[in-house]
Design a protein around this motif. Structure first.
Motif, mmCIF file in Angstrom:
data_model
loop_
_atom_site.group_PDB
_atom_site.id
_atom_site.type_symbol
_atom_site.label_atom_id
_atom_site.label_comp_id
_atom_site.label_asym_id
_atom_site.label_seq_id
_atom_site.Cartn_x
_atom_site.Cartn_y
_atom_site.Cartn_z
ATOM 1 N N ALA A 194 -21.516 -12.532 -13.440
ATOM 2 C CA ALA A 194 -20.399 -11.373 -12.860
ATOM 3 C C ALA A 194 -19.420 -11.970 -12.099
ATOM 4 C CB ALA A 194 -21.498 -10.512 -11.736
ATOM 5 N N SER A 195 -18.910 -13.155 -12.295
ATOM 6 C CA SER A 195 -17.842 -13.613 -11.548
ATOM 7 C C SER A 195 -16.498 -13.144 -11.773
ATOM 8 C CB SER A 195 -17.895 -15.270 -11.605
ATOM 9 O OG SER A 195 -18.894 -15.752 -10.358
ATOM 10 N N THR A 196 -15.942 -13.595 -12.792
ATOM 11 C CA THR A 196 -14.676 -13.351 -13.078
ATOM 12 C C THR A 196 -14.405 -12.038 -13.684
ATOM 13 O OG1 THR A 196 -14.489 -14.472 -15.111
ATOM 14 C CG2 THR A 196 -13.767 -15.703 -13.451
ATOM 15 N N GLN A 197 -15.404 -11.424 -14.194
ATOM 16 C CA GLN A 197 -15.521 -10.089 -14.657
ATOM 17 C C GLN A 197 -16.715 -9.201 -14.148
ATOM 18 O OE1 GLN A 197 -13.243 -9.120 -17.037
ATOM 19 N NE2 GLN A 197 -12.222 -11.061 -17.263
ATOM 20 N N ASP A 198 -16.384 -8.039 -14.093
ATOM 21 C CA ASP A 198 -17.475 -7.215 -13.734
ATOM 22 C C ASP A 198 -18.840 -6.990 -14.760
ATOM 23 O OD1 ASP A 198 -18.717 -3.869 -13.487
ATOM 24 O OD2 ASP A 198 -18.533 -5.260 -11.763
ATOM 25 N N TRP B 247 -15.307 -19.475 -9.776
ATOM 26 C CA TRP B 247 -14.248 -19.053 -10.861
ATOM 27 C C TRP B 247 -14.838 -20.136 -12.065
ATOM 28 C CZ3 TRP B 247 -10.309 -16.131 -12.023
ATOM 29 C CH2 TRP B 247 -9.641 -16.438 -13.244
ATOM 30 N N SER C 219 -19.883 -4.198 -17.249
ATOM 31 C CA SER C 219 -20.082 -2.523 -17.017
ATOM 32 C C SER C 219 -18.474 -2.206 -16.859
ATOM 33 C CB SER C 219 -20.728 -2.800 -15.658
ATOM 34 O OG SER C 219 -21.021 -1.139 -15.567
ATOM 35 N N GLU C 220 -18.183 -1.699 -18.028
ATOM 36 C CA GLU C 220 -17.039 -1.010 -18.288
ATOM 37 C C GLU C 220 -17.154 0.046 -18.904
ATOM 38 O OE1 GLU C 220 -12.965 -3.359 -17.539
ATOM 39 O OE2 GLU C 220 -14.074 -4.017 -19.563
ATOM 40 N N ALA D 130 -21.572 -9.838 -7.844
ATOM 41 C CA ALA D 130 -20.413 -10.331 -7.342
ATOM 42 C C ALA D 130 -20.204 -10.087 -6.074
ATOM 43 C CB ALA D 130 -19.501 -9.374 -8.368
ATOM 44 N N SER E 210 -11.014 -0.179 -14.678
ATOM 45 C CA SER E 210 -11.162 -1.311 -13.802
ATOM 46 C C SER E 210 -9.918 -2.295 -13.788
ATOM 47 C CB SER E 210 -12.301 -2.008 -14.259
ATOM 48 O OG SER E 210 -12.700 -2.039 -15.501
#
Lengths: 502, 502
Positions: B19-23, B75, B105-106, B198, B329
């Motif tokens: 979940a780090s750089t994106q959701d 990162w 999750s988009e 995150a 997002s």
């Protein structure tokens, strides 16, 4: 302007005061128009000062942490001054006797050009990729555009790389992120003073990093050739002083063109400062947000990115933004350029908290790539208007017999009002500032820039002629001891003298 | 998905991993579709866990501070998984055998509606006030609109106030700012686990605040009526456990609708949790970013702002954003609502680092005030599309005999794949996740959400039908032990079944 807490330590003296919630930075330039004749304070010279904005504060709210209390204090203290201004803002129609703002360093001369360009149909583009999670470094299309833009305008000897670009929502965020990833808590950056005071908060509020001021004098002594001149010797002394206090210094901040001095470092000076940093393994953060606001061509400004060879490229980090050079402080676009991939990656990791809208990223790419508009429309007109506005304010100051610094860059003049301070104290400086505000003109006092000599003020000239005229009338009235704002202001036209925008 | 550093302490186990750089958060819901039959691990139950993401790391770059090294690690570790995905993203025309993303999750179902609305002429407005320094809390016109919007959609008993609204560039920033102004370094927030991973970074990277997990079980025992049920008793035990370790807990984070569980707290539960917090003088941060993504009306979701009386309004802080509920997002708009003026002011003081463009503020105000479009066009269509997509994926899981949780809210299903893990270890969970990725479908594993039972996965269903179909085919192939992605995927139409957008 800003209310210090009771019994404050030395710490609050490093707080930016009026520069807090708005960009109340004040600039000038380094061509001394009239010699600064007044001697600096007779006490032993201070050569450096270590700011610790967190010392001596305590939160008076049980709901906030102690650092939360400090963070809130910065807001409240700045608000105290701004509240007065925002409650009574000048408006030529609705509030002609309101306060004229010569304090906030914004360029208000080119909204017509910007509005026209930003309203063009290429600016509004909505596509799925712009609405989805971005690459937190910034969309590649924008980083590529930034690299091309900086290559061209910084005159870099080789093309700059998109991989070295990180995009953030303004340079305040760049400072915050760099302080955090380069320093441990309590470590420090050197910074020549006077300096744009808000940087104190930028490195402190999240990063808990301190600034060590390298105090500069208005008096030209020794090998110096101009007032407030930065030299390697002064850097060395400040560094030694900090070391002797056990302060670990991790970097040096250079603002070029400088704010509030408007000073321009020559390539040789830049090179010397970078060599100094390399010798001591210091990072150098070069803030070039005014690089395209050099309105006197003769000044010969050079970006650090134009140097043939950086002494320590892995420790050299350059920042730029559209806030000043494109008069869009509300747009929130800033960028970091660094060859150090670790630093770029660590800053990118913080970009979740400093991200800007995909729609704005598209707009910025469109703007930066429109070289025709920038070169043939915006920059020439912007520079002409800045120059005209500067000429007017400089003339007014000369007529008042006020010495000032100004070298043809930035939005401000650094004015020497020490002759109006009989005792030469900061308390008097503050009282004079308050008199200006009472007479409906907001300026910035030197203490907010950590200037060690009381009596210097920053006046922003990048505003429309009729507001400048009215503002300078009020400045004159205060300095000439007239206690009332004229009911019928004399000859300030609400129409601009030569054209509407000046 | 994410490479742990050698010899990592327990700390990295709290890092959000994918979940780090994106959701890469994953949600589900709390109606157990099939009973979770597999027993949890036989070892003694863990009731809480204290995460310290900063323990055990050291920077391997001499140019970064130790915290900079940690920040970079987050990162890099996320990048390791995402690199695979981004190098081979599915595209129906250009890369039909690329990776299908059921991990982020988009909501990708409504770009048509959003593009149309955001492209209307009222959206592009350029005026001086929008280009100048804003009120850092957000322009008043936008805060007023947010207050009206939340009053209406949260069904607040009295109108909410613009004074209590602070606008930031996303809820990640709200978490970061709240952690910093509410906690000292090293203090902690309670959070029911599994949770959107995150958040670990959001409270840690700048704020250096830890999370104490309140571990929830899939097994329904004692007075519980559903799996992963949060109760006051579990909160009390986790708090005591933290206290006994000398961890100072300052607050509780509630995500409602929950991510990844999709759980909805009833008003009575909410009230109980708030009373618990009040008893212990804990702040409560309620993250309601999925509040308008409840696509089953029968669920009866209630915002915390709808409660007749908040037990401790000075310690209750609500966040919402357009990222999820408006599928944007990349737009970077989030907001904090709190009656605590000190907290609002302290967060506002940090907003220099979390500001969003004036032009975007205008756009968001236009969007939020367009009640006709929201109520008559966007929400009904969005909910219908979410429901259809959910029905499809739920049906596929049922056909595979996979138990899952889902209650009709959010973009995800929390699936129980424990029967595919013979030993029931996290290592197996990770290997299964890797097999999915090797078979060109990206999902999220439970460990990334600090789920204490290996074998849970989050599958995001808010995508177009043909991508879902292809993704679920690949999931099926992996689970049925077929080792090859079919060269010619069977019946996944690139046209949506009922209409192009589903």
């Amino acid at each position: 302007m800003f209310a210090l807490p009771e019994k404050e330590s030395r710490a609050p003296s490093t707080c930016p005061g009026p520069a807090s919630t708005q960009d109340l930075d004040s600039n000038c330039g380094d061509g001394l128009e009239r010699e600064c004749s007044r001697k600096p304070d007779q006490k032993l010279p201070e050569l450096y000062g270590v700011g610790d904005p967190t010392a001596g504060f305590s939160s008076n709210s049980s709901h906030l942490s102690s650092r939360g209390g400090i963070i809130k204090w910065f807001w409240d203290s700045a608000e105290a001054g701004y509240r007065t201004y925002h409650m009574d803002e000048y408006d030529e129609d609705k509030n002609p006797s309101g306060i004229i703002n010569l304090g906030t360093s914004e360029n208000k001369l080119c909204f017509d050009l910007l509005s026209k360009r930003l309203s063009q149909s290429d600016m509004l583009r909505v596509e799925p990729a712009l609405l989805q999670y971005p690459d937190w470094r910034g969309h590649l299309f924008l980083r590529e555009e930034v690299a091309r833009f900086l290559s061209f305008y910084c005159k870099s000897p080789v093309p700059l790389q998109a991989e070295n670009v990180v995009v953030l929502n303004g340079c305040a965020s760049v400072f915050s992120a760099l302080a955090t990833v380069l320093c441990e808590v309590g470590e420090a950056f050197l910074i020549p003073a006077p300096y744009y005071g808000a940087i104190t908060q930028h490195v402190c509020l999240y990063g808990n990093v301190r600034l060590v001021s390298v105090y500069l004098d208005s008096e030209v002594t020794g090998p110096d050739t101009r007032p407030f001149q930065l030299t390697v010797e002064k850097l060395e002394m400040a560094l030694q002083g900090a070391n002797s206090q056990g302060i670990k210094v991790k970097g040096l901040i250079l603002i070029n063109p400088q704010n509030p001095l408007g000073d321009i470092y020559s390539p040789a000076e830049l090179q010397n400062f970078l060599e100094f940093a390399k010798r001591h393994e210091l990072h150098v953060m070069v803030d070039e947000v005014y690089m395209l606001s050099v309105f006197e061509e003769s000044v010969g400004y050079r970006s650090v990115l134009s140097l043939e060879r950086l002494p320590d490229p892995q420790r050299t980090h350059v920042m730029w933004a559209t806030s000043k050079d494109f008069g869009m402080s509300g747009l929130r676009f800033g960028t970091l350029y660094t060859e150090n991939r670790d630093v770029a990656t660590a800053v990118a990791s913080l970009c979740r908290y400093h991200g800007l809208s995909g729609l704005v990223q598209h707009q910025m790419a469109q703007l930066l790539r429109d070289r025709d508009w920038i070169n043939q429309v915006y920059l020439p007109e912007n520079h002409a208007r800045l120059k005209a506005a500067h000429t007017y304010v400089a003339g007014e100051l000369r007529a008042l017999g006020i010495p000032f610094l100004s070298r043809g860059a930035g939005f401000f003049i650094w004015a020497d009002l020490r002759k109006y301070l009989p005792e030469g104290s900061f308390e008097e400086e503050r009282r004079l500032w308050r008199r200006f505000l009472d007479h409906k003109v907001l300026v910035s006092f030197g203490k907010a820039f950590e200037c060690k000599e009381p009596g210097w003020f920053r006046l922003v000239f990048s505003d429309k002629a009729h507001r400048l005229c009215l503002g300078m009338q009020r400045v004159r009235q205060v300095l000439e001891g007239k206690s009332q704002v004229a009911e019928d202001p004399p000859a300030c036209q609400t129409q601009e003298p030569r054209d509407r925008h000046r």
